[in-house]
Design a protein around this motif. Structure first.
Motif, PDB file in Angstrom:
ATOM      1  N   ARG A  75       0.867  -1.383   0.132  1.00 35.13           N
ATOM      2  CA  ARG A  75      -0.210   0.079  -0.172  1.00 35.13           C
ATOM      3  C   ARG A  75       1.034   1.604   0.032  1.00 35.13           C
ATOM      4  NH1 ARG A  75      -3.733  -2.978   3.614  1.00 35.13           N
ATOM      5  NH2 ARG A  75      -5.593  -3.194   2.855  1.00 35.13           N
ATOM      6  N   ALA A  76       2.195   1.386   0.887  1.00 27.65           N
ATOM      7  CA  ALA A  76       2.846   2.249   0.739  1.00 27.65           C
ATOM      8  C   ALA A  76       3.300   2.585  -0.464  1.00 27.65           C
ATOM      9  CB  ALA A  76       3.757   2.313   1.652  1.00 27.65           C
ATOM     10  N   GLU A  77       3.997   1.883  -1.456  1.00 31.87           N
ATOM     11  CA  GLU A  77       4.272   2.161  -2.511  1.00 31.87           C
ATOM     12  C   GLU A  77       3.495   2.073  -3.813  1.00 31.87           C
ATOM     13  OE1 GLU A  77       6.589  -2.070  -3.534  1.00 31.87           O
ATOM     14  OE2 GLU A  77       7.836  -1.889  -2.101  1.00 31.87           O
ATOM     15  N   HIS A  78       2.476   2.405  -3.558  1.00 31.96           N
ATOM     16  CA  HIS A  78       0.672   2.052  -4.102  1.00 31.96           C
ATOM     17  C   HIS A  78       0.784   3.730  -4.366  1.00 31.96           C
ATOM     18  CE1 HIS A  78      -1.805  -1.545  -4.558  1.00 31.96           C
ATOM     19  NE2 HIS A  78      -0.006  -1.337  -5.111  1.00 31.96           N
ATOM     20  N   GLN A  79       1.341   4.376  -2.844  1.00 32.09           N
ATOM     21  CA  GLN A  79       0.883   5.875  -3.006  1.00 32.09           C
ATOM     22  C   GLN A  79       2.314   6.360  -2.703  1.00 32.09           C
ATOM     23  OE1 GLN A  79      -2.111   6.001  -1.520  1.00 32.09           O
ATOM     24  NE2 GLN A  79      -1.691   7.968  -1.380  1.00 32.09           N
ATOM     25  N   GLU A  80       3.445   5.778  -3.304  1.00 31.31           N
ATOM     26  CA  GLU A  80       4.744   6.503  -3.336  1.00 31.31           C
ATOM     27  C   GLU A  80       4.529   6.497  -5.514  1.00 31.31           C
ATOM     28  OE1 GLU A  80       9.315   5.268  -3.564  1.00 31.31           O
ATOM     29  OE2 GLU A  80       8.269   4.463  -2.325  1.00 31.31           O
ATOM     30  N   ILE A  81       3.829   5.952  -6.074  1.00 32.13           N
ATOM     31  CA  ILE A  81       3.834   5.138  -7.569  1.00 32.13           C
ATOM     32  C   ILE A  81       2.610   6.861  -7.595  1.00 32.13           C
ATOM     33  CG2 ILE A  81       2.761   4.043  -8.952  1.00 32.13           C
ATOM     34  CD1 ILE A  81       4.009   2.127  -7.821  1.00 32.13           C
ATOM     35  N   ARG A  82       1.407   6.750  -7.078  1.00 26.42           N
ATOM     36  CA  ARG A  82       1.162   7.489  -6.842  1.00 26.42           C
ATOM     37  C   ARG A  82       1.365   9.045  -7.325  1.00 26.42           C
ATOM     38  NH1 ARG A  82      -2.912   3.711  -4.096  1.00 26.42           N
ATOM     39  NH2 ARG A  82      -4.705   3.128  -5.919  1.00 26.42           N
ATOM     40  N   ALA A  83       1.893   9.029  -6.091  1.00 22.01           N
ATOM     41  CA  ALA A  83       2.501  10.888  -6.535  1.00 22.01           C
ATOM     42  C   ALA A  83       3.634  10.917  -7.156  1.00 22.01           C
ATOM     43  CB  ALA A  83       3.338  10.421  -4.776  1.00 22.01           C
ATOM     44  N   LEU A  84       4.321  10.173  -7.545  1.00 23.43           N
ATOM     45  CA  LEU A  84       4.866   9.822  -8.956  1.00 23.43           C
ATOM     46  C   LEU A  84       3.668  10.283 -10.450  1.00 23.43           C
ATOM     47  CD1 LEU A  84       7.403  10.561  -9.969  1.00 23.43           C
ATOM     48  CD2 LEU A  84       8.008   7.532  -9.855  1.00 23.43           C
ATOM     49  N   ILE A 111       7.948   0.698 -10.512  1.00 17.36           N
ATOM     50  CA  ILE A 111       7.168  -0.054 -10.919  1.00 17.36           C
ATOM     51  C   ILE A 111       7.289  -1.764 -10.805  1.00 17.36           C
ATOM     52  CG2 ILE A 111       5.057  -0.583 -12.245  1.00 17.36           C
ATOM     53  CD1 ILE A 111       4.880   1.798 -12.843  1.00 17.36           C
ATOM     54  N   GLN A 112       9.347  -1.760 -10.847  1.00 18.66           N
ATOM     55  CA  GLN A 112       9.743  -2.540 -11.564  1.00 18.66           C
ATOM     56  C   GLN A 112       9.745  -3.712 -10.235  1.00 18.66           C
ATOM     57  OE1 GLN A 112       9.427  -4.491 -14.054  1.00 18.66           O
ATOM     58  NE2 GLN A 112       8.415  -2.820 -15.098  1.00 18.66           N
ATOM     59  N   GLN A 113      10.334  -3.168  -9.568  1.00 22.79           N
ATOM     60  CA  GLN A 113      10.613  -3.276  -7.825  1.00 22.79           C
ATOM     61  C   GLN A 113       9.684  -3.733  -7.313  1.00 22.79           C
ATOM     62  OE1 GLN A 113      12.968  -0.285  -6.267  1.00 22.79           O
ATOM     63  NE2 GLN A 113      14.774  -1.301  -7.229  1.00 22.79           N
ATOM     64  N   HIS A 114       9.064  -3.158  -7.567  1.00 26.90           N
ATOM     65  CA  HIS A 114       7.301  -3.124  -7.113  1.00 26.90           C
ATOM     66  C   HIS A 114       6.441  -4.443  -7.362  1.00 26.90           C
ATOM     67  CE1 HIS A 114       3.219  -2.411  -4.843  1.00 26.90           C
ATOM     68  NE2 HIS A 114       2.996  -2.877  -6.676  1.00 26.90           N
ATOM     69  N   ASN A 115       6.791  -5.050  -8.172  1.00 27.72           N
ATOM     70  CA  ASN A 115       5.738  -6.059  -9.287  1.00 27.72           C
ATOM     71  C   ASN A 115       6.626  -7.068  -9.098  1.00 27.72           C
ATOM     72  OD1 ASN A 115       4.479  -4.659 -10.614  1.00 27.72           O
ATOM     73  ND2 ASN A 115       4.641  -4.134 -12.419  1.00 27.72           N
ATOM     74  N   VAL A 116       7.815  -7.370  -8.563  1.00 27.05           N
ATOM     75  CA  VAL A 116       9.053  -7.779  -8.195  1.00 27.05           C
ATOM     76  C   VAL A 116       8.628  -8.914  -7.374  1.00 27.05           C
ATOM     77  CG1 VAL A 116      11.097  -8.583  -7.529  1.00 27.05           C
ATOM     78  CG2 VAL A 116      11.130  -8.032  -9.886  1.00 27.05           C
ATOM     79  N   LYS A 117       7.999  -7.871  -6.269  1.00 26.84           N
ATOM     80  CA  LYS A 117       7.455  -8.486  -4.865  1.00 26.84           C
ATOM     81  C   LYS A 117       6.646  -8.409  -4.554  1.00 26.84           C
ATOM     82  CE  LYS A 117       9.881  -4.084  -3.514  1.00 26.84           C
ATOM     83  NZ  LYS A 117       9.741  -2.848  -2.554  1.00 26.84           N
TER      84      LYS A 117
END
Length: 150
Positions: A75-84, A111-117
């Motif tokens: 969820r935190a990474e989603h927020q980071e991606i949304r901000a970018l 996104i790639q790092q997020h998707n890998v996780k």
């Protein structure tokens, strides 16, 4: 990998492909095409994030009792991606090509790092923990474990 997990991975790939179209348009200085493609990317991204945040993550947390685990990170990474994403849309709207291209590079890495996780850690955990995952995700059926998939 289950059908549900394959569909989530396919959504990742579709978002990646759409973001690549944005980048290609920006490299040609075609702001109109970049804007159109970015709107499509954003729709795909938000649909995917909503599916995870409203269905997958809560189902995982309920099934495992893990409310402070990997879903918090995602969820935190989603927020980071949304901000970018918000920064990028502003750059496209005002025609800041160099900044937009730099932001796309950063977004691609995030996104790639997020998707890998998700694909290598969270999705397998979900697949092993959540009963009837297809149905939970709104894909229909239960993934073939009962007659509802027929």
């Amino acid at each position: 990998m289950s059908e549900a997990m394959m569909r989530l991975v396919k959504q990742h790939q579709e978002c990646d492909d759409q973001l690549n179209r944005v980048e290609a348009a920006l490299q040609k200085a075609d702001l109109a095409s970049a804007g159109r493609n970015f709107r499509l990317f954003n729709e795909q991204l938000e649909d995917h994030f909503r599916l995870e945040e409203e269905r997958l993550f809560p189902a995982f947390e309920q099934a495992t009792g893990m409310t402070e685990g990997p879903t918090v990170v995602m969820r935190a990474e989603h927020q980071e991606i949304r901000a970018l994403r918000d920064q990028l849309v502003a750059e496209i709207e005002v025609g800041e090509l160099e900044s937009a291209l730099a932001s796309i590079d950063t977004m691609n890495v995030l996104i790639q790092q997020h998707n890998v996780k998700e694909e290598n850690i969270l999705y397998p955990m979900c697949g092993g923990s959540i009963a009837h995952l297809n149905k939970v995700l709104g894909f229909g059926g239960c993934g073939g474990v009962c007659s509802c998939a027929v």
